[in-house]
Write an enzyme that holds these catalytic residues in place. Sequence first.
Site, PDB file in Angstrom:
ATOM      1  N   ALA A 189       0.853  -1.186   0.000  1.00  0.00           N
ATOM      2  CA  ALA A 189       0.000   0.000   0.000  1.00  0.00           C
ATOM      3  C   ALA A 189       0.892   1.239   0.000  1.00  0.00           C
ATOM      4  O   ALA A 189       2.022   1.201   0.502  1.00  0.00           O
ATOM      5  CB  ALA A 189      -0.906  -0.017   1.231  1.00  0.00           C
TER       6      ALA A 189
ATOM      7  N   GLY B 106       1.008  -5.094   0.977  1.00  0.00           N
ATOM      8  CA  GLY B 106      -0.194  -5.241   0.158  1.00  0.00           C
ATOM      9  C   GLY B 106       0.097  -5.895  -1.190  1.00  0.00           C
ATOM     10  O   GLY B 106      -0.797  -6.506  -1.787  1.00  0.00           O
TER      11      GLY B 106
ATOM     12  N   GLU C  66      -0.053  -9.468  -0.470  1.00  0.00           N
ATOM     13  CA  GLU C  66      -1.460  -9.802  -0.196  1.00  0.00           C
ATOM     14  C   GLU C  66      -2.288  -9.824  -1.480  1.00  0.00           C
ATOM     15  O   GLU C  66      -3.199 -10.641  -1.623  1.00  0.00           O
ATOM     16  CB  GLU C  66      -2.034  -8.794   0.810  1.00  0.00           C
ATOM     17  CG  GLU C  66      -1.392  -8.950   2.181  1.00  0.00           C
ATOM     18  CD  GLU C  66      -1.685  -7.794   3.118  1.00  0.00           C
ATOM     19  OE1 GLU C  66      -1.411  -6.638   2.735  1.00  0.00           O
ATOM     20  OE2 GLU C  66      -2.200  -8.029   4.218  1.00  0.00           O
TER      21      GLU C  66
ATOM     22  N   GLU D 113       5.090  -4.924   7.189  1.00  0.00           N
ATOM     23  CA  GLU D 113       4.305  -3.880   7.858  1.00  0.00           C
ATOM     24  C   GLU D 113       4.782  -3.601   9.278  1.00  0.00           C
ATOM     25  O   GLU D 113       4.645  -2.497   9.784  1.00  0.00           O
ATOM     26  CB  GLU D 113       2.813  -4.261   7.877  1.00  0.00           C
ATOM     27  CG  GLU D 113       2.120  -4.149   6.528  1.00  0.00           C
ATOM     28  CD  GLU D 113       2.177  -5.436   5.723  1.00  0.00           C
ATOM     29  OE1 GLU D 113       3.016  -6.309   6.027  1.00  0.00           O
ATOM     30  OE2 GLU D 113       1.378  -5.560   4.767  1.00  0.00           O
TER      31      GLU D 113
HETATM   32  N1  CAA Z   1       4.633   3.348  -0.598  1.00  0.00           N
HETATM   33  C1  CAA Z   1       5.040   4.510  -1.118  1.00  0.00           C
HETATM   34  N2  CAA Z   1       6.217   4.691  -1.761  1.00  0.00           N
HETATM   35  C2  CAA Z   1       7.004   3.609  -1.891  1.00  0.00           C
HETATM   36  C3  CAA Z   1       6.649   2.349  -1.361  1.00  0.00           C
HETATM   37  C4  CAA Z   1       5.391   2.231  -0.701  1.00  0.00           C
HETATM   38  N3  CAA Z   1       4.923   1.075  -0.202  1.00  0.00           N
HETATM   39  N4  CAA Z   1       7.644   1.462  -1.643  1.00  0.00           N
HETATM   40  C5  CAA Z   1       8.583   2.155  -2.306  1.00  0.00           C
HETATM   41  N5  CAA Z   1       8.210   3.432  -2.454  1.00  0.00           N
HETATM   42  C6  CAA Z   1       8.936   4.520  -3.122  1.00  0.00           C
HETATM   43  C7  CAA Z   1      10.031   5.096  -2.233  1.00  0.00           C
HETATM   44  O1  CAA Z   1       9.512   6.027  -1.324  1.00  0.00           O
HETATM   45  C8  CAA Z   1      10.937   5.710  -3.273  1.00  0.00           C
HETATM   46  O2  CAA Z   1      10.386   6.932  -3.716  1.00  0.00           O
HETATM   47  P1  CAA Z   1      11.356   8.225  -3.958  1.00  0.00           P
HETATM   48  O3  CAA Z   1      12.257   7.814  -5.088  1.00  0.00           O
HETATM   49  O4  CAA Z   1      10.401   9.299  -4.326  1.00  0.00           O
HETATM   50  O5  CAA Z   1      12.097   8.446  -2.683  1.00  0.00           O
HETATM   51  C9  CAA Z   1      10.852   4.738  -4.437  1.00  0.00           C
HETATM   52  O6  CAA Z   1       9.636   4.005  -4.250  1.00  0.00           O
HETATM   53  C10 CAA Z   1      11.986   3.749  -4.461  1.00  0.00           C
HETATM   54  O7  CAA Z   1      12.103   3.158  -3.166  1.00  0.00           O
HETATM   55  P2  CAA Z   1      13.510   3.006  -2.384  1.00  0.00           P
HETATM   56  O8  CAA Z   1      14.353   4.211  -2.611  1.00  0.00           O
HETATM   57  O9  CAA Z   1      13.183   2.640  -0.976  1.00  0.00           O
HETATM   58  O10 CAA Z   1      14.153   1.784  -3.197  1.00  0.00           O
HETATM   59  P3  CAA Z   1      14.991   0.547  -2.624  1.00  0.00           P
HETATM   60  O11 CAA Z   1      15.419  -0.229  -3.834  1.00  0.00           O
HETATM   61  O12 CAA Z   1      16.046   1.015  -1.683  1.00  0.00           O
HETATM   62  O13 CAA Z   1      13.938  -0.326  -1.782  1.00  0.00           O
HETATM   63  C11 CAA Z   1      11.854  -1.413  -1.319  1.00  0.00           C
HETATM   64  C12 CAA Z   1      12.801  -0.886  -2.399  1.00  0.00           C
HETATM   65  C13 CAA Z   1      12.500  -2.601  -0.597  1.00  0.00           C
HETATM   66  C14 CAA Z   1      10.579  -1.865  -2.027  1.00  0.00           C
HETATM   67  C15 CAA Z   1      11.562  -0.291  -0.287  1.00  0.00           C
HETATM   68  O14 CAA Z   1      11.131   0.856  -0.980  1.00  0.00           O
HETATM   69  C16 CAA Z   1      10.523  -0.641   0.738  1.00  0.00           C
HETATM   70  O15 CAA Z   1      10.844  -1.301   1.721  1.00  0.00           O
HETATM   71  N6  CAA Z   1       9.253  -0.187   0.528  1.00  0.00           N
HETATM   72  C17 CAA Z   1       8.192  -0.317   1.509  1.00  0.00           C
HETATM   73  C18 CAA Z   1       7.681  -1.737   1.592  1.00  0.00           C
HETATM   74  C19 CAA Z   1       6.595  -1.826   2.645  1.00  0.00           C
HETATM   75  O16 CAA Z   1       6.797  -1.496   3.811  1.00  0.00           O
HETATM   76  N7  CAA Z   1       5.384  -2.283   2.220  1.00  0.00           N
HETATM   77  C20 CAA Z   1       4.259  -2.396   3.129  1.00  0.00           C
HETATM   78  C21 CAA Z   1       3.391  -1.190   2.989  1.00  0.00           C
HETATM   79  S1  CAA Z   1       2.050  -1.181   4.139  1.00  0.00           S
HETATM   80  C22 CAA Z   1       0.865  -2.197   3.475  1.00  0.00           C
HETATM   81  O17 CAA Z   1       1.006  -2.727   2.402  1.00  0.00           O
HETATM   82  C23 CAA Z   1      -0.378  -2.368   4.312  1.00  0.00           C
HETATM   83  C24 CAA Z   1      -1.296  -3.455   3.869  1.00  0.00           C
HETATM   84  O18 CAA Z   1      -1.245  -4.558   4.372  1.00  0.00           O
HETATM   85  C25 CAA Z   1      -2.321  -3.209   2.844  1.00  0.00           C
END
Ligand code: CAA
Length: 265
Positions: A73, A116, A119, A139
């Site tokens: 998400a 998500g 999921e 998460e």
């Molecule tokens: N939401 C919003 N933006 C996201 C994102 C997310 N879930 N995942 C990645 N991005 C964005 C980053 O903010 C970044 O944007 P900017 O370039 O503008 O800064 C861009 O994508 C690239 O991300 P990274 O610089 O972090 O790239 P990376 O290669 O170092 O890492 C990654 C990639 C491992 C996917 C890392 O971005 C990450 O850990 N993302 C979050 C994953 C996460 O926590 N997901 C769970 C979300 S909560 C959820 O899903 C609730 C539910 O159950 C429904």
Amino acid sequence: MQEAADKVDYENILVEHPADGVGLVRLNRPRTFNALTGPLMDELMTVLEQMDADDSIRCMIIAGTDRVFAAGADIGEMAQATPVELINKAFIARWERLQNLHKPVIAAVSGYALGGGCELALACDMIVASETAVFGQPEINLGVIPGAGGTQRLTRTIGKALAMEMVLNDRRLSADEAARFGLVNRVAPVDQYLDEAIKLASAIAARAPVAIRLAKDAVNMALETTLSAGLAYERNRFYVLFASEDQKEGMAAFLEKRDPNWQGK
Ligand code: CAA
């Protein structure tokens, strides 16, 4: 219906028809790792529901890009949200529209399927993964828990011990591990996983449509109910299929040693 879906310009997805009877929706927000915003989920679910109602489509595929399926998400979208806002926006209820689709849905996963994203793949009926696929429920790092099936579908699929580790401690699964633990159907190289998913979807699309619909429904019922209720449910659907033209055709074709010609009736 198919043409109508093709003609619309979507902001967050790409819609394709890569093979006879197969609809493909690709998540297309590459700059944010396909983070699943509300508008993206609305577009995705709307197109899938259109395909579900379209007689020319028999099986759907959800894919991301080769680099990422979806990183969950959109964190920016929800960071400051209140519970009431999330409820009013049906923030996660959107995900559940997927489980109401009658036709089979395959997730084609390459790269990250996190939160998500994992999921979303789990809510599909089958998963074809590329060798680079990574499945995780991170998460807990954000001070929350999975909200779209990560504690429920994941646990039913891979068992409690591993699900606990994934949800409590951000344990991630490689594609090979995911195959070993029964999360994915097959793993292929990055340049082949989508073709594999299309091949699987085409094969399913060529089968008896009414039976496919009831088969999906009956298998999913196994996750919802007791064994005796599930067996009764299955038996009733088996009997009901004897009212279909496809059952008569399928059995006649077998006895006459020819290929069946399914009408979907
Ligand atoms: N939401 C919003 N933006 C996201 C994102 C997310 N879930 N995942 C990645 N991005 C964005 C980053 O903010 C970044 O944007 P900017 O370039 O503008 O800064 C861009 O994508 C690239 O991300 P990274 O610089 O972090 O790239 P990376 O290669 O170092 O890492 C990654 C990639 C491992 C996917 C890392 O971005 C990450 O850990 N993302 C979050 C994953 C996460 O926590 N997901 C769970 C979300 S909560 C959820 O899903 C609730 C539910 O159950 C429904």
